[in-house]
Design a protein around this motif. Structure first.
Motif, PDB file in Angstrom:
ATOM      1  N   GLN A  40      38.327  13.879  19.077  1.00  0.00           N
ATOM      2  CA  GLN A  40      37.376  15.126  20.041  1.00  0.00           C
ATOM      3  C   GLN A  40      36.048  14.351  20.374  1.00  0.00           C
ATOM      4  O   GLN A  40      35.915  13.955  21.457  1.00  0.00           O
ATOM      5  N   ALA A  41      36.101  12.844  19.381  1.00  0.00           N
ATOM      6  CA  ALA A  41      34.758  12.317  19.273  1.00  0.00           C
ATOM      7  C   ALA A  41      34.839  11.649  20.726  1.00  0.00           C
ATOM      8  O   ALA A  41      33.943  11.651  22.066  1.00  0.00           O
ATOM      9  N   GLU A  42      35.951  11.117  20.874  1.00  0.00           N
ATOM     10  CA  GLU A  42      36.456  10.196  22.387  1.00  0.00           C
ATOM     11  C   GLU A  42      36.745  11.425  23.788  1.00  0.00           C
ATOM     12  O   GLU A  42      35.520  10.893  24.493  1.00  0.00           O
ATOM     13  N   TRP A  43      36.048  12.256  23.937  1.00  0.00           N
ATOM     14  CA  TRP A  43      36.524  13.085  24.893  1.00  0.00           C
ATOM     15  C   TRP A  43      35.067  13.420  25.299  1.00  0.00           C
ATOM     16  O   TRP A  43      34.092  13.675  25.840  1.00  0.00           O
ATOM     17  N   ALA A  44      33.772  13.630  23.552  1.00  0.00           N
ATOM     18  CA  ALA A  44      33.261  13.980  24.026  1.00  0.00           C
ATOM     19  C   ALA A  44      31.982  12.837  24.793  1.00  0.00           C
ATOM     20  O   ALA A  44      31.221  12.886  25.224  1.00  0.00           O
ATOM     21  N   ASN A  45      32.005  11.565  24.191  1.00  0.00           N
ATOM     22  CA  ASN A  45      31.921  10.518  24.463  1.00  0.00           C
ATOM     23  C   ASN A  45      31.811  10.167  25.912  1.00  0.00           C
ATOM     24  O   ASN A  45      31.407   9.192  26.415  1.00  0.00           O
ATOM     25  N   ALA A  46      32.750  10.455  26.884  1.00  0.00           N
ATOM     26  CA  ALA A  46      33.028  10.828  27.837  1.00  0.00           C
ATOM     27  C   ALA A  46      32.199  11.656  29.047  1.00  0.00           C
ATOM     28  O   ALA A  46      32.752  11.225  30.383  1.00  0.00           O
TER      29      ALA A  46
END
Length: 335
Positions: free
Chosen positions: A228-234
């Protein structure tokens, strides 16, 4: 020590459950894993076992049906309206504790000592870093602007978090204006409301929408998850404010049940949850805002920058929940 569910399994039967020495039974709206670090710390310090039953729905009805036979000592909730609901049902008792009164500011506890806030969280906006410019959205009222048509994602309009936000808008601007706002928000949705706050961030990452409402602490939870970190970093966090107010806040909280077979042990847990140690665990593990003055937020939360919390009393927000629910149902927000 892991919290055990065995004692509460017996609560589902009609048998009278005897009080167990040095145990506390908790009915929780909060997912057990979110509070497990707190429970482990309390048990290690006190030797008192905590049994947690996750009760997502029907908590008040269960407590009313169990009456004085209920094994539950405490109720943990994730929303001011749910705290008010259990109190209004007559299934709680006042707790006169100098420790709680010293640790928890007046705005975060019931005037009659029926409930006590443990953490606070802001209802913020997740905005795409690529498709939403800095300063493009600054108020909750902005979300009803037609420029966002087809660009907003949301979880159910009848979820506690969104009902609390709508309740705050009602308290600020009146029911007609709040209904118009909810209709404008619905008209701007990119898809039918679905999922939780983290699902809205995933949808922004996937390009399905550009902005969404969410609670602050979900950002911390997503960044700690490799997937989910990739989502958050977006996305970036935006702390919106009401046109005439600050950023909407809600709380998690605790109340002691009227039956409370282990009252003394339950009080110890309540007081522990308001302590510096527990508040630091809340801040560091769950990325929530401590309610006890002087306990700092986590470094991650601090990195999101300052904001001005709305000064609207939580009891006013809770009082507007029935009207908020009626509005969401009338406009068929989730349809």
């Amino acid at each position: 020590m892991k919290a055990r569910l065995s004692a509460l399994a017996l609560a589902l039967s009609s048998a009278v459950v005897p009080a167990l020495a040095q145990e506390v039974n908790v009915y929780s709206h909060r997912q057990p894993e979110l509070i497990q670090p707190l429970i482990d710390a309390f048990t290690a310090a006190s030797g008192i076992t905590v049994n947690i039953a996750f009760v997502d729905k029907g908590m008040v009805e269960r407590l009313v049906a169990e009456g004085n036979r209920s094994p539950a000592d405490l109720v943990l909730t994730v929303d001011i309206a749910r705290l008010a609901e259990v109190v209004n049902a007559g299934v709680t008792q006042p707790v006169d504790s100098p420790v709680l009164q010293a640790n928890i500011p007046a705005q975060y506890r019931d005037p009659g000592n029926q409930w006590f806030g443990l953490t606070s969280r802001a209802r913020i906006i997740y905005a795409s870093k690529d498709r939403v410019a800095e300063g493009e959205v600054t108020t909750y009222e902005d979300l009803a602007d037609p420029k966002w048509k087809g660009r907003i994602c949301s979880r159910s309009g009848t979820h506690d978090y969104n009902l609390a936000l709508l309740g705050a808008i009602i308290a600020h601007d009146g029911a007609p204006a709040a209904k118009a706002w909810a209709e404008g928000l619905r008209a701007n949705l990119a898809r039918k409301p679905a999922g939780g706050d983290r699902d809205q961030v995933k949808a922004i990452w996937a390009g399905e929408c550009d902005i969404a409402l969410g609670n602050t602490y979900y950002m911390g939870q997503m960044l700690a998850d490799p997937e989910q970190a990739e989502w958050a970093n977006a996305v970036r966090i935006v702390f919106p404010a009401f046109a005439e107010g600050g950023t909407h806040m809600n709380i998690s909280g605790v109340a002691m049940t009227r039956a409370a077979p282990n009252r003394d042990a339950a009080l110890k847990l309540m007081e522990f949850l308001s302590s510096d140690e527990a508040q630091r665990i809340y801040a560091g593990t769950n990325h929530e805002f401590p309610v006890k003055p002087g306990v700092p937020v986590s470094a991650l939360v601090a990195s999101w920058g300052p904001f001005t919390p709305d000064s609207l009393p939580l009891t006013e927000i809770a009082a507007q929940r029935p009207v908020a629910l009626k509005i969401m149902e009338e406009i068929n927000f989730d349809g």
